[in-house]
Write a protein that holds these residues in place. Structure first.
Motif, PDB file in Angstrom:
ATOM      1  N   ARG A 138       0.869  -1.173   0.000  1.00 60.16           N
ATOM      2  CA  ARG A 138       0.000   0.000   0.000  1.00 60.16           C
ATOM      3  C   ARG A 138       0.909   1.227   0.000  1.00 60.16           C
ATOM      4  N   LYS A 169      -5.584  -6.072   8.605  1.00 61.60           N
ATOM      5  CA  LYS A 169      -7.023  -6.053   8.338  1.00 61.60           C
ATOM      6  C   LYS A 169      -7.445  -4.733   7.708  1.00 61.60           C
ATOM      7  N   SER A 172      -6.009  -4.301   4.139  1.00 66.90           N
ATOM      8  CA  SER A 172      -6.607  -5.235   3.176  1.00 66.90           C
ATOM      9  C   SER A 172      -7.872  -4.669   2.545  1.00 66.90           C
ATOM     10  N   HIS A 173      -8.458  -3.649   3.184  1.00 70.26           N
ATOM     11  CA  HIS A 173      -9.732  -3.084   2.699  1.00 70.26           C
ATOM     12  C   HIS A 173      -9.675  -1.563   2.734  1.00 70.26           C
ATOM     13  N   PRO A 174      -8.860  -0.928   1.872  1.00 70.89           N
ATOM     14  CA  PRO A 174      -8.768   0.537   1.884  1.00 70.89           C
ATOM     15  C   PRO A 174     -10.132   1.193   1.697  1.00 70.89           C
ATOM     16  N   ARG A 176     -12.683   1.046   3.597  1.00 69.90           N
ATOM     17  CA  ARG A 176     -13.745   0.407   4.368  1.00 69.90           C
ATOM     18  C   ARG A 176     -13.665   0.838   5.829  1.00 69.90           C
ATOM     19  N   PHE A 178     -14.252   0.334   9.725  1.00 67.24           N
ATOM     20  CA  PHE A 178     -14.410  -0.717  10.729  1.00 67.24           C
ATOM     21  C   PHE A 178     -14.759  -0.082  12.065  1.00 67.24           C
ATOM     22  N   HIS A 182     -15.993  -4.420  15.354  1.00 70.32           N
ATOM     23  CA  HIS A 182     -15.710  -5.171  14.133  1.00 70.32           C
ATOM     24  C   HIS A 182     -14.217  -5.478  14.033  1.00 70.32           C
ATOM     25  N   GLU A 186     -12.920  -9.103  13.640  1.00 69.67           N
ATOM     26  CA  GLU A 186     -12.301  -9.465  12.367  1.00 69.67           C
ATOM     27  C   GLU A 186     -10.797  -9.679  12.484  1.00 69.67           C
ATOM     28  N   ARG A 229     -10.552   3.589   9.349  1.00 69.13           N
ATOM     29  CA  ARG A 229     -10.389   3.040   8.006  1.00 69.13           C
ATOM     30  C   ARG A 229      -8.979   3.312   7.518  1.00 69.13           C
ATOM     31  N   GLU A 232      -7.522   5.416   1.222  1.00 63.23           N
ATOM     32  CA  GLU A 232      -7.480   4.965  -0.158  1.00 63.23           C
ATOM     33  C   GLU A 232      -6.382   5.680  -0.933  1.00 63.23           C
TER      34      GLU A 232
END
Length: 235
Positions: A138, A169, A172-174, A176, A178, A182, A186, A229, A232
């Motif tokens: 990233r 975690k 892995s999900h830019p 998103r 949490f 969560h 997660e 989060r 991005e």
């Protein structure tokens, strides 16, 4: 399961060890850090338990720091110190869980098994196969989930196991978002026994190591009233 327990209260250690051995857990006791070092090399345990205060001015926090540098074993702090500040400090320095005296023997066994389940999940894919050389890039940040290693540009980040799992975690999900709950479920596992606010301490520590406080574009963003989060726009 093999455990090395650093505890100078011999009666407590004996009572707990007798119970754990009935649960097919191999327990090796040590009263000092120097004694524990030899046991760790000899026994190669799956888990460490350590009291906060030890003879000779030694501290379980010292073991947490050394464990992060040398052994990388799951560790539970077992102590009479029950303040939230003490718990957060232990977690920030590498403890995976924190158990306050007095405690029940069944709770002790449950926490030990939960920590081992949680720490083993990081190396297993969703399909049940072990991860091998799983990497995530990233921007200037490189994560290696096989080695629990993180690198920013040419600098290695010294992350605790929990910090790495949270960062993996999020990264892995830019974009998103949490919630704290969560993230616990997660990243740390639904059998994690802890406090939601300890996530804030782990995130704060992560940001310091990532240099987010000085960065124009931080990696980890706060979504006020909700959680966190990963940006991005990774720098």
């Amino acid at each position: 399961m093999k455990v090395v327990w650093i505890e100078d209260e011999t009666e407590l250690l004996k009572e707990c060890a007798d119970y754990l051995r009935r649960e097919d857990i191999e327990v090796h006791g040590a009263a000092t850090l120097s004694e524990a070092e030899g046991l760790i090399r000899e026994v190669k345990p799956d888990l460490l338990l350590v009291d906060w205060m030890l003879p000779g001015g030694e501290s379980g926090l010292d073991l947490c720091k050394r464990n992060e540098r040398e052994w990388g074993l799951p560790i539970i702090m077992v102590t009479a110190k029950g303040d939230e500040f003490d718990k957060v400090l232990a977690l920030e320095l590498g403890a995976d869980d924190y158990l306050t005296k007095p405690f029940g023997l069944r709770e002790l066994g449950a926490r030990m098994k939960a920590v081992l389940r949680r720490t083993s999940k990081g190396n297993v894919r969703e399909d049940g196969r072990h991860r091998e050389d799983v990497r995530l890039q990233r921007g200037l940040l490189l994560l290696d989930n096989d080695k629990y290693a993180a690198q920013l540009e040419d600098r290695r980040l010294e992350l605790t196991r929990t910090e790495f799992m949270l960062l993996w975690k999020l990264a892995s999900h830019p974009g998103r978002v949490f919630t704290r709950t969560h993230l616990m479920d997660e990243a740390l596992g639904d059998d994690y026994i802890g406090y939601e606010r300890t996530i804030d301490s782990h995130i704060r520590n992560l940001r310091k190591k990532l240099g987010d406080h000085e960065a124009e574009k931080p990696y980890i963003e706060t979504v006020y009233g909700i959680g966190y989060r990963f940006s991005e726009e990774a720098r």
